[in-house]
Design a protein around this motif. Structure first.
Motif, short mmCIF file in Angstrom:
data_model
loop_
_atom_site.label_atom_id
_atom_site.label_comp_id
_atom_site.label_asym_id
_atom_site.label_seq_id
_atom_site.Cartn_x
_atom_site.Cartn_y
_atom_site.Cartn_z
N PHE A 62 -14.47 -58.41 19.72
CA PHE A 62 -14.54 -59.42 20.76
C PHE A 62 -13.49 -59.13 21.84
O PHE A 62 -13.78 -59.15 23.04
CB PHE A 62 -14.32 -60.81 20.18
N ALA A 63 -12.27 -58.85 21.41
CA ALA A 63 -11.19 -58.58 22.36
C ALA A 63 -11.48 -57.33 23.18
O ALA A 63 -11.23 -57.31 24.40
CB ALA A 63 -9.87 -58.43 21.61
N ASN A 122 -1.98 -63.64 23.74
CA ASN A 122 -0.63 -64.20 23.77
C ASN A 122 -0.20 -64.60 25.18
O ASN A 122 0.57 -65.55 25.35
CB ASN A 122 0.38 -63.20 23.17
N PHE A 123 -0.72 -63.90 26.21
CA PHE A 123 -0.30 -64.25 27.57
C PHE A 123 -0.80 -65.64 27.99
O PHE A 123 -0.29 -66.21 28.94
CB PHE A 123 -0.73 -63.18 28.59
N PHE A 124 -1.76 -66.17 27.28
CA PHE A 124 -2.24 -67.54 27.53
C PHE A 124 -1.57 -68.52 26.57
O PHE A 124 -1.04 -69.55 26.99
CB PHE A 124 -3.76 -67.58 27.34
N VAL A 125 -1.53 -68.17 25.29
CA VAL A 125 -1.00 -69.08 24.26
C VAL A 125 0.47 -69.40 24.50
O VAL A 125 0.91 -70.55 24.34
CB VAL A 125 -1.20 -68.46 22.86
N GLU A 126 1.25 -68.41 24.90
CA GLU A 126 2.70 -68.61 25.04
C GLU A 126 3.06 -69.56 26.18
O GLU A 126 4.20 -70.04 26.25
CB GLU A 126 3.38 -67.26 25.20
N SER A 159 -2.73 -63.47 19.90
CA SER A 159 -2.93 -62.04 19.65
C SER A 159 -2.23 -61.20 20.71
O SER A 159 -2.24 -61.57 21.89
CB SER A 159 -4.43 -61.72 19.66
N PRO A 160 -1.64 -60.08 20.32
CA PRO A 160 -0.96 -59.23 21.30
C PRO A 160 -1.94 -58.54 22.24
O PRO A 160 -2.85 -57.84 21.81
CB PRO A 160 -0.21 -58.22 20.43
N TRP A 161 -1.77 -58.79 23.53
CA TRP A 161 -2.57 -58.17 24.59
C TRP A 161 -1.63 -57.51 25.58
O TRP A 161 -0.46 -57.91 25.70
CB TRP A 161 -3.39 -59.25 25.33
N PRO A 162 -2.12 -56.51 26.32
CA PRO A 162 -1.30 -55.96 27.41
C PRO A 162 -1.11 -57.00 28.51
O PRO A 162 -1.85 -57.98 28.60
CB PRO A 162 -2.13 -54.77 27.91
N VAL A 203 -6.52 -52.97 25.27
CA VAL A 203 -6.11 -53.84 24.18
C VAL A 203 -6.32 -53.08 22.87
O VAL A 203 -7.24 -52.27 22.76
CB VAL A 203 -6.92 -55.16 24.19
N ASP A 204 -5.48 -53.33 21.90
CA ASP A 204 -5.61 -52.68 20.59
C ASP A 204 -6.38 -53.61 19.66
O ASP A 204 -5.84 -54.61 19.20
CB ASP A 204 -4.22 -52.39 20.01
#
Length: 209
Positions: free
Chosen positions: A50-51, A101-105, A118-121, A129-130
């Protein structure tokens, strides 16, 4: 007694929507992301795949889009007040989400002690993205255990709030859970169920036991 309150975000704190949907609205790919969301909900897409596909759709995403998506999302009422109440009780609150994570944080200034996505660039994307790093339902339990260790509590001291299949593993690992505007996946597992638009009301159920 010190407790740790663990909140899902998509469909739980965000009413009837998700970070991916709100981000996609900003750049005109909502229909495409809704197709992915349906496949994801039906178990046809793993979180990592999905990512990967969402990353391809979001090539035009900018920081301004992220800000607008976050500010315009249909958040439940009373999130800041709920977390302030939790802090006033000497308890802890955290968000654990599969979303980027750039949204959640961005929820940290609202009063959460921790916010794990989740870790995203970084946006705008200059690297892929990994998929292997994207959170899964089991990741939520792992992160919850890490937070327990950080805050000096155990699973027995945790309360989970969620709405869908991605919360099943976490609901099964803690003694108290609140299904918030939830589907059938967690409805039968939850200690309490809440339907509405105010997190303060959902939290009050958890305070009952």
């Amino acid at each position: 007694m010190t407790r740790l309150h663990l909140f899902d975000m998509d469909g739980t704190l965000i009413h009837g929507s998700a970070a991916a949907i709100e981000l996609s609205k900003q750049i005109g790919v909502e229909a495409e992301i809704l197709d992915l969301e349906r496949a994801f909900a039906d178990g046809l897409l793993e979180p990592g795949e999905f990512a990967r596909r969402a990353h391809a759709l979001w090539s035009a995403l900018t920081e301004d889009h992220v800000v607008a998506a976050f500010d315009g999302a249909p958040w439940l009422e009373g999130i800041r007040e709920t977390w302030a109440d939790i802090r006033a009780r000497g308890e802890h609150c955290a968000v654990i989400s599969i979303s980027p994570n750039f949204f959640v944080e961005r929820l940290l200034p609202w009063g959460a002690h921790a916010a794990h996505g989740s870790p995203w660039p970084a946006v705008p994307f200059r690297e892929p993205v990994d998929p292997a790093g994207i959170h899964t339902p089991d990741s939520k339990v792992r992160i919850a255990d890490e937070l327990c260790a950080a805050f000096g509590v155990t699973r027995a001291d945790c309360v989970a709030y969620g709405d869908s299949w991605s919360d099943v593993a976490l609901f099964g690992s803690v003694p108290v859970s609140v299904a918030v505007n939830a589907d059938h996946h967690v409805g039968d597992l939850a200690t309490h169920a809440y339907t509405g638009r105010d997190l303060r009301e959902a939290h009050s159920l958890a305070c009952e036991g």
